[in-house]
Scaffold this active site. Structure first.
Site, short mmCIF file in Angstrom:
data_model
loop_
_atom_site.label_atom_id
_atom_site.label_comp_id
_atom_site.label_asym_id
_atom_site.label_seq_id
_atom_site.Cartn_x
_atom_site.Cartn_y
_atom_site.Cartn_z
N HIS A 27 1.02 -1.17 0.10
CA HIS A 27 0.06 -0.04 -0.04
C HIS A 27 1.16 0.90 -0.25
CE1 HIS A 27 -2.54 3.15 2.13
NE2 HIS A 27 -3.09 2.93 1.54
N GLU A 72 2.07 2.41 -3.33
CA GLU A 72 1.08 2.10 -4.48
C GLU A 72 0.99 3.86 -4.56
OE1 GLU A 72 -3.54 3.60 -3.44
OE2 GLU A 72 -2.90 1.12 -2.74
N HIS A 73 1.14 3.90 -2.59
CA HIS A 73 1.37 6.35 -2.82
C HIS A 73 2.30 6.38 -3.29
CE1 HIS A 73 -2.15 6.80 0.41
NE2 HIS A 73 -1.84 5.77 0.07
N GLU A 130 -3.70 8.18 6.79
CA GLU A 130 -5.06 7.05 6.62
C GLU A 130 -5.38 5.70 7.40
OE1 GLU A 130 -5.70 4.50 2.51
OE2 GLU A 130 -3.95 5.73 2.60
#
Length: 460
Positions: free
Chosen positions: A79, A82-83, A159
Site C-alpha cells: 500500500h 501504491e502511494h 489514513e
C-alpha cells in the site's frame, strides 16, 4: 452480451521485432463486448474490451502483488508503494502526474488488496493515449524519492488513523485476524503505525523492483478502445522505460495457487472501544475463488443477507429492530475463503443479534432455503451482476481481475448461466460444507462483563 471465441492466436509484430501473441477471448455482436488479449515478448499481458457506443475509456494496470506477499516486517509495503508511484517519475513530477489527467477532466486512482494492486485512469476516449502514457510511466519509471517517502509516511499514518476511527471497517480486519492469525492474510492491508514507521526507502524500492516487472503486470482497458492501438501505445511506453528488454522472452506469472490453513473455529476477538454502536462479524471458512461451490455459496449469501428481503435483514432489523445494518458476504482468495455475517447494533443487543444469526445459519444447514428464496436470490444476483457492469471502470475491473486471478475470461452470459443453474440441493450441500463449521467472532464496542460472557457461547 458476449460468448467465447476460439479465434487462433496471430502474430502482431512489426518488422525486426519479437512476436506478440494476440487472440480473441470473447466475441461480441458488431464488435461490442469483444475481449482481446495480447502477450508481449517481455511477458506483459494486455486485455481490452471494446464498446464502440460509449465516449469514455478506462485504462488500468494490475500488479500481481498484494499484502499477502509481505513479510511481517514489510506489512503495509504494498500500500505504501501504491502511494509512492503517484509521487514522481524520471519524466514527471507528482504535480505533473496529477495535472495531466485533471487538465482533461479525467479521474485517476489506485487500490491495494490482499492479492493484487490496481492503478487506473478514466478519461474521454480521445484522451486514452494520455492516460496510457501517464499510468505506464508511473508503473515503470518511479524514482521513489527519499523526500517523498518521508512526506507520504505522514499521509499513510493519517489514513490508518482515519480507518481506525471507523469501527465498521476495523471489525473486518479483526475478523480476518481471528480466522488467519498473524499471517499475511490476517494482517491489515494498510499495515500498522509501527510497521509503516519502520519501512525505509530502500526496503520499498527493493519491493518495487521485485514485484513490478512486466511478467507480473496485466494491462486492462475498456470502453471505446481499439485493441491494436492500445497494444502499440502500451508497448511504446514500456519500451521507452526499457522494461520489456529486461524480461524479453519471459512468460507471464500464472494465477496464485497453494493451500492455506485457516485457524480452527471458536476464536473470539474483542476490541473494547467507547462506541455507541457495537460492530459484530460472525463467520467461518468459505471457499476459494476457484471452487465451483462459490456460485451456490454466493446465492446462499444473497438469500441470507443480501437485500431487504433477506432472512437476516427481516429477522434482525424489520421484525425486531435490533440493528440498522446487517448483511452476509463471501470473500474468495486463491486457496481459501471466508463467509461472514455482519451487524451493527447497540452493545446491549449483541447477545440477541448473535443468537438470531446462529439460529438462522443452523436453520439453513438443517433445511436449506425455500424455492422462492433461491429464485429471489438468483434474480437479485443476476440483476446486480449486469447492472454493475454498465460503466467502463467496472468492465476494466472485471477483465483485469479475471486475467490476474483466473488467467481467463468468462462472458456475462456464462456468469448468468452459472448463477441460474444453482439449485436448492446445491444450496443445502454448500450450507452443510460451510455453515456447519464452528464459527469465529470479532466484536468492536463497549461491552460489559455480562454481554462479553455471551460471546463465547455464540461460537460454541
Amino acid at each position: 452480451m458476449t460468448s467465447p471465441s476460439r479465434t487462433t492466436a496471430r502474430p502482431t509484430a512489426q518488422e525486426g521485432r519479437a512476436v506478440a501473441r494476440t487472440k480473441t477471448l470473447l466475441k461480441g455482436e458488431d464488435g461490442a463486448g469483444t475481449v482481446r488479449k495480447t502477450v508481449l515478448p517481455g511477458g506483459l499481458r494486455i486485455v481490452t474490451e471494446t464498446l464502440p457506443t460509449v465516449r469514455s475509456a478506462t485504462f488500468g494496470i494490475w500488479a500481481h502483488v498484494g499484502s499477502r506477499d509481505e513479510t511481517p516486517a514489510l506489512n503495509g509495503a504494498t500500500h505504501y508503494l501504491e502511494h509512492l508511484l503517484f509521487k514522481g517519475t524520471k519524466r514527471r513530477s507528482a504535480l505533473e502526474i496529477s495535472s495531466a489527467l485533471d487538465a482533461v477532466g479525467g479521474e485517476m486512482n489506485a487500490f491495494t488488496a490482499k492479492e493484487f494492486t490496481c492503478y487506473y485512469a478514466r478519461v474521454l476516449d480521445n484522451d486514452l493515449p494520455l492516460a496510457i502514457d501517464v499510468v505506464c510511466d508511473m508503473l515503470t519509471g518511479s524514482v521513489i524519492d527519499p523526500a517523498e517517502v518521508e512526506a507520504e509516511r505522514g499521509v499513510i499514518l493519517e489514513e490508518i488513523a482515519m480507518t481506525e476511527d471507523d469501527s465498521g471497517d476495523v471489525v473486518h480486519d479483526l475478523f480476518a485476524h481471528a480466522m488467519f492469525g498473524d499471517s499475511p492474510l490476517g494482517r491489515p492491508v494498510l499495515g500498522t503505525v509501527d510497521t509503516v514507521n519502520a519501512l525505509t526507502r530502500d526496503r520499498v524500492a527493493r519491493f518495487y523492483k521485485k514485484h513490478y516487472d512486466p511478467t507480473r503486470l496485466v494491462v486492462a482497458a475498456a470502453g471505446n478502445v481499439d485493441h491494436a492501438k492500445v497494444v502499440r501505445q502500451v508497448r511504446a511506453a514500456f519500451d521507452r522505460a526499457g522494461a520489456l528488454a529486461r524480461t524479453e522472452g519471459a512468460e507471464p506469472v500464472g494465477p496464485r495457487s497453494g493451500t492455506r490453513t485457516i485457524r480452527p473455529g471458536g476464536r473470539v476477538e474483542v476490541l473494547d472501544r467507547p462506541t455507541e454502536q457495537a460492530h459484530v462479524v460472525l463467520g467461518m471458512p468459505g471457499v476459494s475463488r476457484n471452487d465451483e461451490r462459490r456460485w451456490p455459496l454466493a446465492v446462499l449469501s444473497a438469500a441470507l443477507g443480501g437485500g431487504m428481503s433477506s432472512r437476516l435483514f427481516q429477522e434482525i432489523r424489520e421484525k425486531r429492530g435490533l440493528a440498522y445494518s446487517t448483511y452476509a458476504y463471501t470473500s474468495g482468495f486463491a486457496d481459501c475463503g471466508l463467509f461472514g455475517v455482519y451487524a451493527g447494533c447497540r452493545p446491549s443487543q449483541v447477545p440477541d443479534v448473535l443468537k438470531i444469526c446462529r439460529e438462522e445459519l443452523d436453520q439453513v444447514v438443517r433445511s436449506g432455503l425455500t424455492d422462492d428464496e433461491v429464485r429471489r436470490a438468483i434474480g437479485q444476483m443476476s440483476g446486480s451482476t449486469v447492472l454493475g457492469l454498465e460503466d467502463t471502470g467496472a468492465l476494466m475491473h472485471r477483465i483485469g481481475k479475471s486475467e490476474v486471478c483466473w488467467g481467463e475470461q468468462m462472458s456475462v452470459d456464462d456468469m448468468l448461466a452459472k448463477i441460474s443453474a444453482v439449485t436448492p440441493d446445491d444450496i443445502r450441500e454448500v450450507a452443510r460444507d460451510v455453515l456447519d463449521q464452528r464459527p469465529s467472532l470479532a466484536v468492536i464496542g463497549s461491552l460489559n462483563d455480562r454481554q462479553t460472557s455471551h460471546l463465547h457461547a455464540a461460537v460454541s
